[in-house]
Write a protein that holds these residues in place. Structure first.
Motif, PDB file in Angstrom:
ATOM      1  N   PRO A 171      55.619  17.749  48.789  1.00 52.14           N
ATOM      2  CA  PRO A 171      54.540  17.258  49.651  1.00 52.14           C
ATOM      3  C   PRO A 171      53.252  17.135  48.833  1.00 52.14           C
ATOM      4  O   PRO A 171      53.192  17.610  47.698  1.00 52.14           O
ATOM      5  CB  PRO A 171      54.400  18.367  50.692  1.00 52.14           C
ATOM      6  N   ASN A 172      52.234  16.523  49.408  1.00 52.64           N
ATOM      7  CA  ASN A 172      50.910  16.564  48.789  1.00 52.64           C
ATOM      8  C   ASN A 172      50.362  17.976  48.946  1.00 52.64           C
ATOM      9  O   ASN A 172      50.641  18.655  49.929  1.00 52.64           O
ATOM     10  CB  ASN A 172      49.972  15.576  49.471  1.00 52.64           C
ATOM     11  N   VAL A 173      49.571  18.386  47.966  1.00 51.92           N
ATOM     12  CA  VAL A 173      49.082  19.755  47.942  1.00 51.92           C
ATOM     13  C   VAL A 173      47.575  19.755  47.710  1.00 51.92           C
ATOM     14  O   VAL A 173      47.086  19.134  46.779  1.00 51.92           O
ATOM     15  CB  VAL A 173      49.768  20.526  46.788  1.00 51.92           C
ATOM     16  N   ALA A 174      46.858  20.459  48.587  1.00 50.49           N
ATOM     17  CA  ALA A 174      45.437  20.724  48.349  1.00 50.49           C
ATOM     18  C   ALA A 174      45.281  22.232  48.300  1.00 50.49           C
ATOM     19  O   ALA A 174      46.056  22.962  48.915  1.00 50.49           O
ATOM     20  CB  ALA A 174      44.573  20.126  49.455  1.00 50.49           C
ATOM     21  N   CYS A 175      44.294  22.697  47.550  1.00 50.03           N
ATOM     22  CA  CYS A 175      44.216  24.129  47.295  1.00 50.03           C
ATOM     23  C   CYS A 175      42.782  24.640  47.371  1.00 50.03           C
ATOM     24  O   CYS A 175      41.902  24.124  46.685  1.00 50.03           O
ATOM     25  CB  CYS A 175      44.780  24.365  45.886  1.00 50.03           C
ATOM     26  N   TYR A 176      42.577  25.629  48.227  1.00 45.12           N
ATOM     27  CA  TYR A 176      41.294  26.334  48.223  1.00 45.12           C
ATOM     28  C   TYR A 176      41.235  27.237  46.995  1.00 45.12           C
ATOM     29  O   TYR A 176      42.265  27.749  46.535  1.00 45.12           O
ATOM     30  CB  TYR A 176      41.174  27.275  49.428  1.00 45.12           C
ATOM     31  N   VAL A 177      40.001  27.466  46.502  1.00 44.39           N
ATOM     32  CA  VAL A 177      39.833  28.548  45.542  1.00 44.39           C
ATOM     33  C   VAL A 177      39.568  29.804  46.374  1.00 44.39           C
ATOM     34  O   VAL A 177      38.743  29.812  47.280  1.00 44.39           O
ATOM     35  CB  VAL A 177      38.718  28.244  44.519  1.00 44.39           C
ATOM     36  N   GLY A 178      40.333  30.863  46.085  1.00 42.93           N
ATOM     37  CA  GLY A 178      40.345  32.031  46.960  1.00 42.93           C
ATOM     38  C   GLY A 178      39.421  33.140  46.489  1.00 42.93           C
ATOM     39  O   GLY A 178      39.416  33.521  45.321  1.00 42.93           O
ATOM     40  N   HIS A 179      38.667  33.688  47.425  1.00 39.63           N
ATOM     41  CA  HIS A 179      37.671  34.714  47.120  1.00 39.63           C
ATOM     42  C   HIS A 179      38.290  35.944  46.463  1.00 39.63           C
ATOM     43  O   HIS A 179      37.771  36.467  45.466  1.00 39.63           O
ATOM     44  CB  HIS A 179      36.966  35.096  48.437  1.00 39.63           C
ATOM     45  N   SER A 180      39.414  36.425  46.999  1.00 39.99           N
ATOM     46  CA  SER A 180      39.982  37.664  46.455  1.00 39.99           C
ATOM     47  C   SER A 180      40.435  37.481  45.004  1.00 39.99           C
ATOM     48  O   SER A 180      40.293  38.390  44.175  1.00 39.99           O
ATOM     49  CB  SER A 180      41.138  38.162  47.335  1.00 39.99           C
ATOM     50  N   SER A 181      40.981  36.295  44.697  1.00 39.98           N
ATOM     51  CA  SER A 181      41.409  36.038  43.316  1.00 39.98           C
ATOM     52  C   SER A 181      40.219  36.001  42.371  1.00 39.98           C
ATOM     53  O   SER A 181      40.260  36.568  41.271  1.00 39.98           O
ATOM     54  CB  SER A 181      42.143  34.701  43.221  1.00 39.98           C
ATOM     55  N   ILE A 182      39.164  35.340  42.810  1.00 38.84           N
ATOM     56  CA  ILE A 182      37.952  35.240  41.993  1.00 38.84           C
ATOM     57  C   ILE A 182      37.357  36.640  41.765  1.00 38.84           C
ATOM     58  O   ILE A 182      36.945  37.007  40.662  1.00 38.84           O
ATOM     59  CB  ILE A 182      36.919  34.348  42.724  1.00 38.84           C
ATOM     60  N   ARG A 183      37.326  37.420  42.828  1.00 38.74           N
ATOM     61  CA  ARG A 183      36.727  38.758  42.761  1.00 38.74           C
ATOM     62  C   ARG A 183      37.533  39.662  41.825  1.00 38.74           C
ATOM     63  O   ARG A 183      36.989  40.406  41.010  1.00 38.74           O
ATOM     64  CB  ARG A 183      36.677  39.343  44.168  1.00 38.74           C
ATOM     65  N   THR A 184      38.866  39.580  41.921  1.00 39.28           N
ATOM     66  CA  THR A 184      39.718  40.378  41.036  1.00 39.28           C
ATOM     67  C   THR A 184      39.532  39.950  39.586  1.00 39.28           C
ATOM     68  O   THR A 184      39.496  40.774  38.674  1.00 39.28           O
ATOM     69  CB  THR A 184      41.202  40.237  41.446  1.00 39.28           C
ATOM     70  N   PHE A 185      39.405  38.653  39.375  1.00 35.94           N
ATOM     71  CA  PHE A 185      39.240  38.142  38.016  1.00 35.94           C
ATOM     72  C   PHE A 185      37.963  38.690  37.383  1.00 35.94           C
ATOM     73  O   PHE A 185      37.949  39.057  36.209  1.00 35.94           O
ATOM     74  CB  PHE A 185      39.200  36.609  38.039  1.00 35.94           C
ATOM     75  N   VAL A 186      36.908  38.779  38.176  1.00 33.27           N
ATOM     76  CA  VAL A 186      35.616  39.228  37.644  1.00 33.27           C
ATOM     77  C   VAL A 186      35.512  40.746  37.618  1.00 33.27           C
ATOM     78  O   VAL A 186      35.027  41.334  36.647  1.00 33.27           O
ATOM     79  CB  VAL A 186      34.453  38.618  38.468  1.00 33.27           C
ATOM     80  N   MET A 187      35.984  41.422  38.664  1.00 40.41           N
ATOM     81  CA  MET A 187      35.719  42.859  38.814  1.00 40.41           C
ATOM     82  C   MET A 187      36.933  43.735  38.526  1.00 40.41           C
ATOM     83  O   MET A 187      36.815  44.973  38.579  1.00 40.41           O
ATOM     84  CB  MET A 187      35.203  43.143  40.227  1.00 40.41           C
ATOM     85  N   ARG A 188      38.076  43.120  38.259  1.00 36.78           N
ATOM     86  CA  ARG A 188      39.303  43.867  37.978  1.00 36.78           C
ATOM     87  C   ARG A 188      39.578  44.880  39.082  1.00 36.78           C
ATOM     88  O   ARG A 188      39.409  44.566  40.242  1.00 36.78           O
ATOM     89  CB  ARG A 188      39.231  44.525  36.596  1.00 36.78           C
ATOM     90  N   GLU A 189      39.965  46.118  38.705  1.00 39.05           N
ATOM     91  CA  GLU A 189      40.357  47.068  39.760  1.00 39.05           C
ATOM     92  C   GLU A 189      39.189  47.512  40.654  1.00 39.05           C
ATOM     93  O   GLU A 189      39.391  48.010  41.746  1.00 39.05           O
ATOM     94  CB  GLU A 189      41.110  48.286  39.193  1.00 39.05           C
ATOM     95  N   GLU A 190      37.957  47.267  40.183  1.00 36.85           N
ATOM     96  CA  GLU A 190      36.784  47.597  41.013  1.00 36.85           C
ATOM     97  C   GLU A 190      36.651  46.655  42.220  1.00 36.85           C
ATOM     98  O   GLU A 190      35.880  46.925  43.139  1.00 36.85           O
ATOM     99  CB  GLU A 190      35.494  47.490  40.174  1.00 36.85           C
TER     100      GLU A 190
END
Ligand SMILES: [Zn+2]
Length: 558
Positions: free
Chosen positions: A144-163
């Protein structure tokens, strides 16, 4: 010679216009004519007695992981869905550092009911950043066609790691998150998504990262769409999230906010309608808030091995951090049971609020308990003159927690749900396709709307249903040239029989990586599905050799 002509069908143009009979002509993946046919076609479909509409757009899926091993995002395309929007609720798998992969998978296992074994053996991690993720999907191809949100939790984990699951972010961390959201938007995200919902917990009951965000962080990240000048915001709100607060976010970003999950509860029957009317008032002030509603009763199949249904209760929180042996001791404990009963006595907008007449034993694990199958916990409690919670916990403990239950928790009052669906500005959504795989499958929500709500309950005319499944979400998400049957539009098409269309009964299949199981439903009354002009299904279902005609959507209307 045209590529494709479908003639004789009742045409639903997706914009809500009156249905009319006619033909649709397709060349090079796009609709070139609607109405009369001129010339012949390589593929001619006689569709007398059937209806043709644009393919369904599913705005609330969680295929982010699955689509890296299953490019078709099954079962959605077989159910008439030609565009899936992923990354809802802030849960995505990109960006993700190699060191954080296991953490992200364990969180997804908990919050979205995905088998950890399936994720570990299934996910193709050939990316780290969000742009690389979209590139990887494009390389693999999509059904199918796919559109994708950028997700807050992923961004937050990427920046803050386990914090990320422990504290508020510093100003520097917020500006780094903002940079990543802008980067993702520039690479082709359709918007930014987040959750405030107390039901959304990762491993060991830790809140999903976005739940730790304060107002400044939410304003900064929602507002990053203002900098980009396009995109849709999406939030699953919590019990304490006011519409006024979301309106402030939408206002400062100048972008539309899609607010989930407006599910009707018999315990607070006016709450969803109050939300819808507050959003209407916000729109009159120029702030585009839209409520996401569901055409499906929210029914979970579950065992107490995975008691997601109860995890919105405060008294249940400590159990999420326990291993199963310790948890069993807690389940037997009178103080724990007392705390749960006390909480259930207070009405609230959580997932489960003590509606024991809606919780059924589907299958007892031991033959001697087979007599309970199909009986509600309310009935068993009456018969045994005990509290329903005690009945459920004792039965499960006696069966090594293998007792299978179902619970229809929300959206069970059909008059109320019909009212929510008919609201001209509600967005019919919330399939959660790709998630909660062991509990439910609502990927066929569109067919359910067309069959159950339009035909059987006459809740709305067919053309309004087509509008709500097609042009309305396409416009909200800025999907270019999709959602309508009109010349110039991409030929995403659903051919169906209005007399029989439905979603079939849920079946458990064992087709996930590592042999994990999930519930799926077949389509009923579906006669054809086309994505960008290529047919992927006929009356017998998906083609076994279906190609990957979908596109990763990376440019959107402003
Ligand atoms: Zn979701």
């Amino acid at each position: 010679m045209h590529d494709l002509v479908i003639r004789g069908a009742l045409l639903l143009d997706g914009s809500g216009g009156a249905p009319k009979h006619g033909a649709v002509t397709v060349d090079k993946g796009r609709v070139v004519a609607v109405g009369e046919v001129s010339g012949t076609a390589r593929e001619l479909v006689e569709a007398d007695g059937l209806a043709l509409m644009p393919g369904i757009i599913d705005t609330h899926t969680h295929y982010d992981a699955q689509i890296t091993w299953d490019s078709q995002a099954s079962p959605s395309p077989a159910l008439g869905v030609t565009t899936v929007v992923m990354g809802n609720c802030g849960f995505t798998i990109a960006p993700c550092r190699p060191d954080d992969r296991d953490l992200v998978m364990r969180n997804l296992t908990h919050v979205e009911g995905m088998s950890l074994d399936a994720l570990r053996s299934g996910i193709d991690w050939s990316f780290e950043s969000f742009p690389e993720y979209l590139d990887a999907l494009e390389r693999r191809g999509v059904g199918p066609n796919v559109a994708c949100y950028v997700g807050h939790s992923s961004i937050r984990t990427f920046v803050m790691r386990e914090e990320a699951t422990r504290r508020a972010a510093t100003a520097d961390e917020v500006s780094e998150m903002r940079r990543l959201v802008v980067q993702a938007m520039e690479a082709g995200a359709c918007g930014f998504s987040t959750t405030r919902n107390a039901q959304h917990n990762g491993e060991a009951g830790m809140p999903m990262p976005s739940r730790l965000a304060d107002e400044q962080e939410l304003l900064a990240l929602s507002g990053s769409l203002d900098a980009v000048g396009r995109g849709t915001l999406m939030m699953t709100k919590g019990e304490g999230t006011s519409i006024a607060f979301i309106e402030r976010l939408a206002h400062s970003a100048g972008r539309p906010y899609l607010v989930a999950a407006l599910l009707h509860s018999n315990l607070v029957p006016e709450a969803t309608f109050e939300d819808l009317s507050e959003m209407a008032a916000a729109r009159r002030r120029g702030n585009r808030l839209y409520g996401a509603v569901s055409a499906c009763p929210l029914t979970f199949e579950f065992t107490l091995h995975e008691p997601y249904v109860f995890e919105g209760l405060n008294a249940w929180q400590p159990l999420m951090r326990m291993d199963e042996a310790t948890m069993r001791k807690a389940l037997a404990d009178d103080a724990f049971r007392g705390a749960v009963k006390g909480e259930l006595a207070q009405r609230g907008r959580r997932l489960f609020s003590g509606e024991w007449d809606k919780v059924f034993v589907v299958q007892a694990a031991r033959a001697e308990n087979g007599r309970y199958d199909g009986t509600s916990l309310a009935t068993l409690a009456r018969e045994q003159r005990r509290d329903a919670l005690d009945v459920l916990l004792d039965l499960s403990l006696a069966e090594d927690l293998d007792t299978l239950y179902s619970a229809t928790l929300l959206n069970s009052d059909e008059d109320a749900v019909g009212r929510m669906l008919r609201d001209p500005d509600s967005v019919i959504s919330l399939s959660d396709a790709g998630a909660h795989l062991t509990f439910l499958c609502d990927a066929g929500f569109g067919l359910h709307l067309l069959g159950h709500w339009v035909r059987d309950r006459q809740a709305m005319p067919l053309e309004q249903a087509a509008h709500k499944l097609c042009a309305q979400p396409a416009d909200l998400l800025g999907l270019r040239d999709r959602g309508r049957l009109a010349p110039g539009q991409w030929a995403d098409l659903l051919l169906f029989d209005p007399a029989t269309v439905a979603r079939g009964r849920a079946q458990r299949v064992f087709d996930l990586p590592a042999g994990a199981s999930r519930l799926v439903t077949p389509g009923v009354g579906v006669h054809g599905v086309w994505v960008n002009g290529q047919r992927i299904a006929d009356a017998k279902g998906m083609f076994s050799d279906a190609k990957l005609p979908g596109r990763v959507l990376r440019t959107f209307a402003t």
